[in-house]
Scaffold this motif. Structure first.
Motif, PDB file in Angstrom:
ATOM      1  N   UNK A   1       0.779  -1.238   0.000  1.00 22.71           N
ATOM      2  CA  UNK A   1       0.000   0.000   0.000  1.00 22.71           C
ATOM      3  C   UNK A   1       0.810   1.289   0.000  1.00 22.71           C
ATOM      4  N   UNK A   2       1.977   1.327   0.650  1.00 25.07           N
ATOM      5  CA  UNK A   2       2.631   2.607   0.898  1.00 25.07           C
ATOM      6  C   UNK A   2       4.133   2.621   0.668  1.00 25.07           C
ATOM      7  N   UNK A   3       4.686   1.596   0.053  1.00 24.13           N
ATOM      8  CA  UNK A   3       6.139   1.542  -0.167  1.00 24.13           C
ATOM      9  C   UNK A   3       6.557   2.540  -1.238  1.00 24.13           C
ATOM     10  N   UNK A   4       7.716   3.182  -1.063  1.00 24.97           N
ATOM     11  CA  UNK A   4       8.213   4.062  -2.127  1.00 24.97           C
ATOM     12  C   UNK A   4       8.540   3.243  -3.376  1.00 24.97           C
ATOM     13  N   UNK A   5       8.192   3.816  -4.539  1.00 24.49           N
ATOM     14  CA  UNK A   5       8.369   3.120  -5.818  1.00 24.49           C
ATOM     15  C   UNK A   5       9.513   3.749  -6.611  1.00 24.49           C
ATOM     16  N   UNK A   6      10.447   2.916  -6.992  1.00 20.88           N
ATOM     17  CA  UNK A   6      11.605   3.351  -7.783  1.00 20.88           C
ATOM     18  C   UNK A   6      11.169   3.541  -9.248  1.00 20.88           C
ATOM     19  N   UNK A   7      11.618   4.662  -9.834  1.00 21.73           N
ATOM     20  CA  UNK A   7      11.358   4.900 -11.252  1.00 21.73           C
ATOM     21  C   UNK A   7      10.024   5.562 -11.554  1.00 21.73           C
ATOM     22  N   UNK A   8       9.315   6.055 -10.543  1.00 18.37           N
ATOM     23  CA  UNK A   8       8.008   6.671 -10.759  1.00 18.37           C
ATOM     24  C   UNK A   8       7.986   8.132 -10.332  1.00 18.37           C
ATOM     25  N   UNK A   9       9.130   8.741 -10.125  1.00 21.39           N
ATOM     26  CA  UNK A   9       9.201  10.138  -9.731  1.00 21.39           C
ATOM     27  C   UNK A   9       9.210  10.306  -8.227  1.00 21.39           C
ATOM     28  N   UNK A  10       9.615  11.482  -7.770  1.00 20.44           N
ATOM     29  CA  UNK A  10       9.725  11.762  -6.332  1.00 20.44           C
ATOM     30  C   UNK A  10       8.381  11.602  -5.620  1.00 20.44           C
ATOM     31  N   UNK A  11       8.415  10.922  -4.484  1.00 17.78           N
ATOM     32  CA  UNK A  11       7.227  10.766  -3.660  1.00 17.78           C
ATOM     33  C   UNK A  11       6.260   9.685  -4.094  1.00 17.78           C
ATOM     34  N   UNK A  12       6.556   8.954  -5.161  1.00 18.60           N
ATOM     35  CA  UNK A  12       5.645   7.907  -5.626  1.00 18.60           C
ATOM     36  C   UNK A  12       5.644   6.735  -4.650  1.00 18.60           C
ATOM     37  N   UNK A  13       4.465   6.331  -4.220  1.00 15.14           N
ATOM     38  CA  UNK A  13       4.317   5.186  -3.329  1.00 15.14           C
ATOM     39  C   UNK A  13       3.189   4.296  -3.834  1.00 15.14           C
ATOM     40  N   UNK A  14       3.164   3.071  -3.345  1.00 15.64           N
ATOM     41  CA  UNK A  14       2.089   2.157  -3.720  1.00 15.64           C
ATOM     42  C   UNK A  14       2.549   0.720  -3.705  1.00 15.64           C
ATOM     43  N   UNK A  15       1.831  -0.122  -4.407  1.00 12.21           N
ATOM     44  CA  UNK A  15       2.066  -1.556  -4.426  1.00 12.21           C
ATOM     45  C   UNK A  15       3.384  -1.879  -5.129  1.00 12.21           C
ATOM     46  N   UNK A  16       4.268  -2.605  -4.418  1.00  8.93           N
ATOM     47  CA  UNK A  16       5.492  -3.130  -5.030  1.00  8.93           C
ATOM     48  C   UNK A  16       5.574  -4.647  -4.871  1.00  8.93           C
ATOM     49  N   UNK A  17       4.623  -5.238  -4.147  1.00 12.52           N
ATOM     50  CA  UNK A  17       4.605  -6.684  -3.931  1.00 12.52           C
ATOM     51  C   UNK A  17       4.134  -7.006  -2.534  1.00 12.52           C
ATOM     52  N   UNK A  18       4.466  -8.205  -2.094  1.00 14.82           N
ATOM     53  CA  UNK A  18       4.098  -8.667  -0.752  1.00 14.82           C
ATOM     54  C   UNK A  18       5.051  -9.777  -0.348  1.00 14.82           C
ATOM     55  N   UNK A  19       4.930 -10.210   0.908  1.00 17.94           N
ATOM     56  CA  UNK A  19       5.750 -11.310   1.419  1.00 17.94           C
ATOM     57  C   UNK A  19       4.842 -12.450   1.842  1.00 17.94           C
ATOM     58  N   UNK A  20       5.234 -13.675   1.550  1.00 21.58           N
ATOM     59  CA  UNK A  20       4.519 -14.867   1.987  1.00 21.58           C
ATOM     60  C   UNK A  20       5.459 -15.748   2.795  1.00 21.58           C
TER      61      UNK A  20
END
Length: 127
Positions: free
Chosen positions: A28-47
């Motif tokens: 939900x809230x992880x910073x996303x690489x390659x999407x511009x400053x301040x971009x956050x959202x889904x990057x995956x999950x852990x099982x």
């Protein structure tokens, strides 16, 4: 285009809630690489990889709790910083393994006091 990082976290069994918090943050809230400053959202999950429905070699169940995921576009410095901020019951048992795309081996972070530090074998570069 994807940018995949393989991530594993080994924790004490009392720290399941910390890993669940981390996985929710990744969704939900992880910073996303390659999407511009301040971009956050889904990057995956852990099982969980060590539960009763998993199969490991050997004749015994593993005596560790390991969670894993393949993250996409995750800001890995942000990931390490977030793991450091979680209120772990047993931080001395937390091990974070990260292998970024095109890397040949996992980088490992462990707590030294309140700080998460990368453990670098002699002769290997930090990074």
């Amino acid at each position: 285009m994807s940018h995949v990082a393989n991530v594993m976290v080994s924790v004490d069994s009392d720290d399941r809630s910390g890993v669940e918090e981390l996985s929710q943050w990744l969704q939900t809230a992880a910073p996303r690489r390659g999407f511009g400053p301040g971009a956050v959202g889904w990057v995956g999950s852990l099982d969980e990889t060590t539960g009763g429905n998993t199969h490991w070699g050997g004749g015994k169940y593993p005596e560790c709790d390991v969670y894993a995921g393949a993250l996409n576009h995750a800001d890995l410095a942000g990931l390490v910083a977030h793991v450091e901020r979680i209120s772990w019951e047993h931080p001395e048992s937390v091990q974070l393994f990260v292998m970024d795309q095109d890397q040949a081996y996992f980088r490992v972070w462990m707590f030294h006091g309140a700080e998460l530090r990368q453990i670098v074998p002699e002769g290997r570069e930090e990074g």
